[in-house]
Design an enzyme around this catalytic site. Structure first.
Site, PDB file in Angstrom:
ATOM      1  N   HIS A   9    -114.514  30.169  64.378  1.00 21.93           N
ATOM      2  CA  HIS A   9    -114.506  31.280  63.426  1.00 21.93           C
ATOM      3  C   HIS A   9    -114.473  32.640  64.131  1.00 21.93           C
ATOM      4  CE1 HIS A   9    -118.659  32.508  64.283  1.00 21.93           C
ATOM      5  NE2 HIS A   9    -118.922  31.211  64.400  1.00 21.93           N
ATOM      6  N   GLU A  82    -121.842  24.389  61.647  1.00 22.11           N
ATOM      7  CA  GLU A  82    -122.519  24.557  62.932  1.00 22.11           C
ATOM      8  C   GLU A  82    -123.784  23.697  63.003  1.00 22.11           C
ATOM      9  OE1 GLU A  82    -122.655  24.817  65.925  1.00 22.11           O
ATOM     10  OE2 GLU A  82    -122.334  26.950  66.354  1.00 22.11           O
TER      11      GLU A  82
END
Length: 207
Positions: A9, A82
């Site tokens: 990201h 994550e």
């Protein structure tokens, strides 16, 4: 052969402050939005069969911008999220070391893959969840296709390590820059690493 593009990201304020994000939903900052535009431009002419994204907004916004430029659809896969750092999320390394010195040593020095913060995940936990994703995506795509997986440093390292046979203790050393592209080519009997951490699209960007 199926080609997987692993894309981290774009940047957030917590990235800049070196605060652990984990499952905390931290949005992209202004520089991150520009990074996302640049990676979207880079991939606009690439043939993608699908784009898969973590359900964290920092990854999904990055993926959505890539999709808008490319024309491929985005499918959210929570397995790309994550690693959870539980009660450490929002803290910097020095803050963790001061508050939890023994746990910090296990995390930084011992690199025990079974270690987890209170309320968080271990590296082994992350490997277990991405393993399920890998099996699913391998069966969902045909030979010759290319897909993009937009996620996070921890989840993407786990995917690469799992496919390449890298042990968890070594996989933590695989650094990924924001919006970097890493390419894996999955053959029937093995996976080849084509490139790692390519952020050349940011070379002339002063963020």
């Amino acid at each position: 052969m199926i080609e997987w593009l692993l894309i981290r990201h774009a940047e957030t304020a917590w990235n800049m402050a070196r605060r652990i994000q984990g499952h905390s939903d931290v949005p992209l900052n202004a520089n991150g939005m520009q990074q996302a535009r640049l990676i979207a431009e880079r991939l606009s002419d690439i043939d993608l069969a699908a784009i898969y994204s973590s359900n964290s907004s920092r990854a999904f916004v990055t993926a959505r911008m890539i999709a808008d430029a490319n024309g491929a659809g985005v499918t959210v896969r929570p397995e790309l999220r994550e690693k959870s750092y539980g009660e450490w999320e929002g803290m910097t390394g020095p803050e963790i070391q001061a508050a939890h010195p023994e746990e910090f040593a296990l995390w930084q020095d011992v690199r025990d893959p079974a270690f987890s913060v209170t309320g968080g995940e271990s590296d082994l936990d992350v490997r277990a969840r991405v393993r399920l994703l890998i099996e699913d995506l391998r069966s969902a795509h045909e030979d010759g296709e290319r897909i993009a997986l937009v996620g996070h440093g921890g989840s993407l390292r786990a995917i690469a390590s799992e496919l390449l046979g890298i042990p968890p203790t070594a996989g933590t050393m695989l650094w990924l820059a924001n919006t970097s592209v890493s390419t894996l080519r999955l053959h029937d009997r093995f996976t080849a690493l084509h490139n790692w951490n390519d952020a050349s699209h940011l070379r002339n960007h002063n963020g």
